[in-house]
Design an enzyme around this catalytic site. Structure first.
Site, PDB file in Angstrom:
ATOM      1  N   TYR A 114       0.818  -1.229   0.000  1.00  0.00           N
ATOM      2  CA  TYR A 114       0.000   0.000   0.000  1.00  0.00           C
ATOM      3  C   TYR A 114       0.853   1.281   0.000  1.00  0.00           C
ATOM      4  CZ  TYR A 114      -3.841  -3.167   1.333  1.00  0.00           C
ATOM      5  OH  TYR A 114      -4.759  -4.188   1.399  1.00  0.00           O
ATOM      6  N   HIS A 162       0.052 -11.833   1.361  1.00  0.00           N
ATOM      7  CA  HIS A 162      -0.986 -11.003   0.733  1.00  0.00           C
ATOM      8  C   HIS A 162      -1.786 -11.756  -0.337  1.00  0.00           C
ATOM      9  CE1 HIS A 162      -1.792  -6.465  -0.103  1.00  0.00           C
ATOM     10  NE2 HIS A 162      -2.874  -7.171  -0.365  1.00  0.00           N
TER      11      HIS A 162
HETATM   12  N1  LIG Z   1      -5.989  -8.505   1.146  1.00  0.00           N
HETATM   13  C1  LIG Z   1      -6.291  -7.960   0.005  1.00  0.00           C
HETATM   14  O1  LIG Z   1      -5.906  -8.434  -1.072  1.00  0.00           O
HETATM   15  C2  LIG Z   1      -7.169  -6.730  -0.014  1.00  0.00           C
HETATM   16  C3  LIG Z   1      -7.791  -6.318  -1.206  1.00  0.00           C
HETATM   17  C4  LIG Z   1      -8.615  -5.189  -1.173  1.00  0.00           C
HETATM   18  C5  LIG Z   1      -8.797  -4.499   0.015  1.00  0.00           C
HETATM   19  N2  LIG Z   1      -8.160  -4.895   1.162  1.00  0.00           N
HETATM   20  C6  LIG Z   1      -8.323  -4.165   2.441  1.00  0.00           C
HETATM   21  O2  LIG Z   1      -9.712  -3.924   2.660  1.00  0.00           O
HETATM   22  C7  LIG Z   1      -9.933  -2.532   2.835  1.00  0.00           C
HETATM   23  C8  LIG Z   1     -11.326  -2.133   2.387  1.00  0.00           C
HETATM   24  O3  LIG Z   1     -11.571  -2.505   1.046  1.00  0.00           O
HETATM   25  P1  LIG Z   1     -11.718  -1.456  -0.148  1.00  0.00           P
HETATM   26  O4  LIG Z   1     -10.919  -0.245   0.163  1.00  0.00           O
HETATM   27  O5  LIG Z   1     -11.386  -2.213  -1.387  1.00  0.00           O
HETATM   28  O6  LIG Z   1     -13.256  -1.143  -0.269  1.00  0.00           O
HETATM   29  P2  LIG Z   1     -14.518  -0.890   0.716  1.00  0.00           P
HETATM   30  O7  LIG Z   1     -14.068  -0.692   2.113  1.00  0.00           O
HETATM   31  O8  LIG Z   1     -15.505  -1.958   0.417  1.00  0.00           O
HETATM   32  O9  LIG Z   1     -15.130   0.451   0.115  1.00  0.00           O
HETATM   33  C9  LIG Z   1     -14.485   1.686   0.194  1.00  0.00           C
HETATM   34  C10 LIG Z   1     -15.388   2.716  -0.487  1.00  0.00           C
HETATM   35  O10 LIG Z   1     -16.591   2.870   0.265  1.00  0.00           O
HETATM   36  C11 LIG Z   1     -16.759   4.239   0.627  1.00  0.00           C
HETATM   37  N3  LIG Z   1     -17.305   4.307   1.991  1.00  0.00           N
HETATM   38  C12 LIG Z   1     -16.737   3.847   3.127  1.00  0.00           C
HETATM   39  N4  LIG Z   1     -17.538   4.056   4.195  1.00  0.00           N
HETATM   40  C13 LIG Z   1     -18.642   4.684   3.716  1.00  0.00           C
HETATM   41  C14 LIG Z   1     -19.815   5.178   4.326  1.00  0.00           C
HETATM   42  N5  LIG Z   1     -20.030   5.047   5.639  1.00  0.00           N
HETATM   43  N6  LIG Z   1     -20.760   5.764   3.531  1.00  0.00           N
HETATM   44  C15 LIG Z   1     -20.560   5.887   2.199  1.00  0.00           C
HETATM   45  N7  LIG Z   1     -19.451   5.439   1.566  1.00  0.00           N
HETATM   46  C16 LIG Z   1     -18.494   4.851   2.312  1.00  0.00           C
HETATM   47  C17 LIG Z   1     -15.378   4.842   0.575  1.00  0.00           C
HETATM   48  O11 LIG Z   1     -15.511   6.227   0.334  1.00  0.00           O
HETATM   49  P3  LIG Z   1     -14.561   7.346   1.013  1.00  0.00           P
HETATM   50  O12 LIG Z   1     -13.162   6.829   0.941  1.00  0.00           O
HETATM   51  O13 LIG Z   1     -14.853   8.531   0.194  1.00  0.00           O
HETATM   52  O14 LIG Z   1     -14.979   7.507   2.449  1.00  0.00           O
HETATM   53  C18 LIG Z   1     -14.749   4.078  -0.572  1.00  0.00           C
HETATM   54  O15 LIG Z   1     -15.136   4.641  -1.813  1.00  0.00           O
HETATM   55  C19 LIG Z   1      -8.783  -1.904   2.037  1.00  0.00           C
HETATM   56  O16 LIG Z   1      -8.594  -0.549   2.366  1.00  0.00           O
HETATM   57  C20 LIG Z   1      -7.641  -2.796   2.440  1.00  0.00           C
HETATM   58  O17 LIG Z   1      -7.168  -2.444   3.740  1.00  0.00           O
HETATM   59  C21 LIG Z   1      -7.363  -6.016   1.159  1.00  0.00           C
END
Ligand SMILES: NC(=O)c1ccc[n+]([C@@H]2O[C@H](COP(=O)([O-])OP(=O)(O)OC[C@H]3O[C@@H](n4cnc5c(N)ncnc54)[C@H](OP(=O)(O)O)[C@@H]3O)[C@@H](O)[C@H]2O)c1
Length: 272
Positions: A47, A105
């Site tokens: 990241y 990962h």
């Molecule tokens: N292990 C892996 O391979 C892997 C892969 C993907 C992700 N991850 C981890 O999982 C975490 C989360 O996944 P993600 O970032 O892919 O997606 P997510 O958490 O499903 O979605 C993030 C999106 O939702 C919005 N959001 C969040 N809270 C909200 C709320 N209360 N109301 C309205 N919109 C909201 C955010 O907007 P704003 O930012 O504008 O608030 C952003 O656009 C990552 O940050 C990472 O740490 C791990």
């Protein structure tokens, strides 16, 4: 908030995801999250924000021991000759001498699984990770990994109300692990889902809170939504206290469960 006890380490069910936040934005997000009560933060070497996550932790005044911190080793560094150095670099960037959870990962079939897991376990034996686990391992791959290291603690995978994980959850519950749901809002797509929106409206909460409550109401499931605004971080933390009714859960259970938002070329066969 629910906490899971994993080999005497307490893991809060809700954490802050930090993928795609860099620099000052990442630091501010983590500092704010800790100030309002988050005690679980998810990052990864890939990241490019470990230094900012570490700086936020240091500035927050929250004791290190009170925060559950996860990082991950990127797939090109899972060979035994490289994994230890990756973990050391992460620790240096994070400004801490241990993480609570260190994950592989992504699967990397080019390196023998046993060798990857031995190197991961060596980081734990050296006191640099309290727990170890994997990410993006479908059920049969996790079963293979558990044959080699029976006390893996976590599998972090995409999971939300539009994507099922039944075989993996069965194994996780049977073997006492925890599933960490990444992209728990389907990267924002679920916020536009009609059923999610109807339930949210009826309950007077936001759609993200309904999507998170569906996950957090399940045994052995934790979630790490990413949110770059203060209001979203607060809303998501509040979701940890929201209980859905049986009827609301049943409506979300009945949604199609085939929407995968993260599916890179190097990903595994998800049906394994
Ligand atoms: N292990 C892996 O391979 C892997 C892969 C993907 C992700 N991850 C981890 O999982 C975490 C989360 O996944 P993600 O970032 O892919 O997606 P997510 O958490 O499903 O979605 C993030 C999106 O939702 C919005 N959001 C969040 N809270 C909200 C709320 N209360 N109301 C309205 N919109 C909201 C955010 O907007 P704003 O930012 O504008 O608030 C952003 O656009 C990552 O940050 C990472 O740490 C791990």
């Amino acid at each position: 908030m629910t906490h899971y006890d994993l080999h005497d380490v307490s893991m809060p069910a809700l954490g802050l995801g930090t993928w795609q936040m860099r620099g000052a934005e990442a630091r501010r997000a983590v500092e704010h999250a800790l100030a309002i009560g988050y005690r679980h933060v998810d990052t990864a070497a890939m990241y490019g924000n470990e230094a900012e996550v570490g700086a936020a932790l240091a500035a927050s005044g929250v004791p290190r021991a009170d925060v559950f911190l996860t990082t991950k080793v990127w797939r090109d560094r899972v060979a035994p000759s490289k994994l230890g150095a990756s973990a050391d670099e992460s620790l240096r960037a994070l400004g801490t001498d241990y993480v609570d959870l260190l994950l592989l990962h992504w699967p990397n079939p080019e390196i023998e699984l046993e060798a990857q897991l031995e190197a991961l376990a060596a980081v734990r034996e050296a006191g640099k990770a309290r727990l170890i686990g994997v990410s993006n391992y479908p059920a049969e791959m996790l079963r293979d990994a558990l044959e080699l290291v029976p006390d893996l603690a976590v599998d972090q995978v995409e999971y939300h109300a539009a994507l099922g994980q039944e075989p993996l959850l069965d194994l996780i519950r049977e073997r006492g692990l925890v599933l960490t749901a990444y992209s728990p809002l389907a990267q924002g797509e679920l916020l536009r889902n009609e059923t999610v929106r109807e339930i949210a409206e009826a309950r007077g909460v936001g759609p993200a809170q309904v999507a998170l409550a569906w996950l957090l109401g399940q045994d052995r499931v934790t979630a790490i939504p990413k949110a770059s605004s203060d209001a979203h971080r607060q809303a998501n933390l509040d979701a940890a206290e929201l209980s859905l009714t049986d009827d609301e859960r049943a409506r979300l259970d009945a949604l199609p469960k085939d929407r995968r938002t993260i599916d890179p070329a190097w990903g595994p066969d998800w049906n394994r």
